[in-house]
Design an enzyme around this catalytic site. Structure first.
Site, PDB file in Angstrom:
ATOM      1  N   PRO A 133       0.814  -1.225   0.000  1.00 54.95           N
ATOM      2  CA  PRO A 133       0.000   0.000   0.000  1.00 54.95           C
ATOM      3  C   PRO A 133       0.846   1.274   0.000  1.00 54.95           C
ATOM      4  O   PRO A 133       0.496   2.255  -0.625  1.00 54.95           O
ATOM      5  CB  PRO A 133      -0.822  -0.123   1.284  1.00 54.95           C
ATOM      6  CG  PRO A 133      -0.908  -1.598   1.524  1.00 54.95           C
ATOM      7  CD  PRO A 133       0.383  -2.167   1.029  1.00 54.95           C
ATOM      8  N   THR A 163      -1.627  -8.761  -9.558  1.00 47.92           N
ATOM      9  CA  THR A 163      -2.388  -9.199 -10.729  1.00 47.92           C
ATOM     10  C   THR A 163      -2.466 -10.724 -10.710  1.00 47.92           C
ATOM     11  O   THR A 163      -1.446 -11.380 -10.459  1.00 47.92           O
ATOM     12  CB  THR A 163      -1.707  -8.700 -12.019  1.00 47.92           C
ATOM     13  OG1 THR A 163      -1.631  -7.283 -11.944  1.00 47.92           O
ATOM     14  CG2 THR A 163      -2.485  -9.098 -13.259  1.00 47.92           C
ATOM     15  N   GLY A 354     -14.218  10.812 -32.970  1.00 42.91           N
ATOM     16  CA  GLY A 354     -15.163  11.862 -32.585  1.00 42.91           C
ATOM     17  C   GLY A 354     -16.037  11.403 -31.420  1.00 42.91           C
ATOM     18  O   GLY A 354     -15.555  10.711 -30.513  1.00 42.91           O
ATOM     19  N   GLY A 355     -17.313  11.747 -31.462  1.00 45.77           N
ATOM     20  CA  GLY A 355     -18.225  11.409 -30.362  1.00 45.77           C
ATOM     21  C   GLY A 355     -18.356   9.916 -30.148  1.00 45.77           C
ATOM     22  O   GLY A 355     -18.475   9.441 -29.018  1.00 45.77           O
ATOM     23  N   GLU A 378       5.550  -2.540 -13.977  1.00 40.61           N
ATOM     24  CA  GLU A 378       6.972  -2.839 -14.236  1.00 40.61           C
ATOM     25  C   GLU A 378       7.811  -1.566 -14.278  1.00 40.61           C
ATOM     26  O   GLU A 378       8.779  -1.462 -15.025  1.00 40.61           O
ATOM     27  CB  GLU A 378       7.139  -3.627 -15.541  1.00 40.61           C
ATOM     28  CG  GLU A 378       7.233  -5.131 -15.337  1.00 40.61           C
ATOM     29  CD  GLU A 378       5.858  -5.790 -15.361  1.00 40.61           C
ATOM     30  OE1 GLU A 378       4.845  -5.103 -15.033  1.00 40.61           O
ATOM     31  OE2 GLU A 378       5.785  -6.987 -15.677  1.00 40.61           O
TER      32      GLU A 378
END
Ligand SMILES: Cc1cc2nc3c(=O)[nH]c(=O)nc-3n(C[C@H](O)[C@H](O)[C@H](O)COP(=O)(O)OP(=O)(O)OC[C@H]3O[C@@H](n4cnc5c(N)ncnc54)[C@H](O)[C@@H]3O)c2cc1C
Length: 398
Positions: A133, A163, A354-355, A378
């Site tokens: 942490p 992971t 675009g959108g 990494e």
């Protein structure tokens, strides 16, 4: 996308056959379902099962231990194709590859014989755990410890960002066995911790629910909370001689890990490029396909150049490592450039859409959320620059 070839990108017949097979696998089995898994943040079990059948968990593991015994260059080519499909798929393989490397390079004969055959088939998958942490980049600052009790080791402390933390069957955990060591790295040891995949509570180890992330979904990242977790003496990586060697072992593995992350960056940059090329020729604005507006043509030009440079740097670093040459500088450069290229290409491809690029209906929206991970894992870009600068000065002393 067609690319120029040279001595770095040229493939042997075997490499051509394998990458073509993995590309088809990505096109047929990964890309069509990646959005669904991403939106549900669901582990892609059927894809992983097929990867086992294809032997993709044993690519670099020697044939004598049931793997394919292929080199880092071929592995990088495979990872590029998997990441082009979906970065989370390469994430399932990535930590496994680092674990295999640690065993192949530093494991005792007994450790290799016990773990590698099961890892080559994917029967058990590997994770690695450095981060905590309060500590990521500054690895020597980790606080977790292991102490010897009645002929066993007991690990205590909190690990972060593991992971494959839940579904892995073995985790390579870096802790301090001599917290007073000066410099600190000399008191660090890597333990091979076996656990039951998918079980979140066992004696001495608790795995809290997976961390919720902006991207890189499907593959779980978890904490590991150790509290007197028992590890037999023979599970010190490298046996008794491995005590105090954990930092050096992990840094060595992270160097090949950097080539691996660079290859992931190339895959992401490649897919963003493909999507941008397709969309920009289909979408019309002001009476012509947007690809014919010079501002968009220039974006495509920059994306393609970045992609090509990233691939060349990555394959150069991999080939140098395979040839037994020193490649720490090259691996750092490849990781830095290819991860930034992935992020930049993802953003440019999103702009070109675009959108629609902002819609979850489009693949580029996921890629835009996935790409930034590569700037962090990494070693962050800032840490890569520190490594590259240091190595450049070392190699060019006046
Ligand atoms: C999705 C995900 C998966 C991960 N998987 C794993 C895993 O499987 N196993 C594992 O062990 N870890 C894993 N990590 C952790 C990852 O390796 C760390 O997040 C990373 O090393 C950065 O550490 P940190 O997050 O603590 O950032 P910090 O080290 O706190 O850095 C914060 C910022 O400060 C900068 N910084 C730090 N030191 C310096 C310096 N000296 N000079 C200049 N800038 C500096 C950094 O570049 C960064 O920008 C994962 C992380 C993520 C997000």
């Amino acid at each position: 996308m067609a690319v120029a070839t040279d001595t770095y990108t040229e493939k042997t017949d075997e490499q051509k056959a394998i990458t073509e097979m993995v590309r088809q696998f990505a096109d047929n089995e990964i890309i069509p379902v990646a959005e669904e898994y991403d939106h549900e943040d669901k582990f892609p079990e059927p894809i992983v099962e097929q990867m086992k059948e294809l032997g993709l968990f044993g690519v670099t593991i020697p044939e004598e231990h049931g793997g394919m015994g292929l080199d880092l260059t071929t592995y990088a080519m495979i990872v590029e194709e998997l990441s082009r499909g979906w970065i989370s798929i390469s994430g399932v393989v990535n930590t496994h590859f680092i674990g295999s490397y640690l065993l192949m390079k530093f494991g005792t004969d007994e450790q290799k014989e016990y773990f590698l055959p099961k890892m080559a088939t994917g029967e058990i998958r590997a994770a690695f755990s450095l981060s905590e942490p309060e500590v990521g980049s500054d690895v020597q600052g980790i606080k977790s410890t292991a102490k010897q009790v009645d002929g066993e080791w007991e690990i205590s402390g909190q690990k972060m960002w593991v992971t494959n933390g839940l579904l892995s069957g073995v985790v390579f955990v870096l802790v301090k066995t001599d917290p007073k060591a000066d410099p600190p790295y000399k008191g660090m040891t890597c333990f091979i911790c076996e656990k039951e995949p998918g079980v979140d509570e066992m004696p001495g180890l608790r795995i809290p629910p997976k961390i919720k992330k902006m991207g890189y979904k499907g593959v779980e990242s978890t904490e590991l909370v150790f509290d007197g977790f028992k590890v037999p003496e023979e599970r010190v990586l490298g046996g008794p001689d491995g005590i105090g060697q954990g930092f050096v072992q992990m840094m060595d593995a992270l160097e090949v890990g950097r080539v691996n992350v660079a290859a992931r960056g190339v895959g992401v940059a490649q897919r963003a490029m493909e999507l941008a090329l397709r969309y920009s020729q289909e979408r019309k604005a002001f009476g012509k396909p947007i690809a014919q507006h010079q501002a968009i043509t220039f974006k495509l030009a920059e994306m393609g150049t970045r992609l090509e440079a990233a691939r060349l740097l990555t394959l150069k670093a991999a080939r140098m490592k395979d040839a037994g040459e020193r490649s720490d500088l090259e691996a750092g450069m490849a990781k830095l450039f290819a991860s930034e290229a992935a992020k930049a290409n993802a953003e440019e491809a999103l702009r070109i859409h675009g959108g629609y690029g902002y819609s979850k209906e489009y693949e580029i929206e996921r890629i835009y959320r996935d790409a930034p991970l590569l700037l962090i894992g990494e070693g962050t870009s800032e840490i890569q620059k520190m490594v590259i600068g240091k190595k450049l000065l070392e190699r060019n002393r006046v």
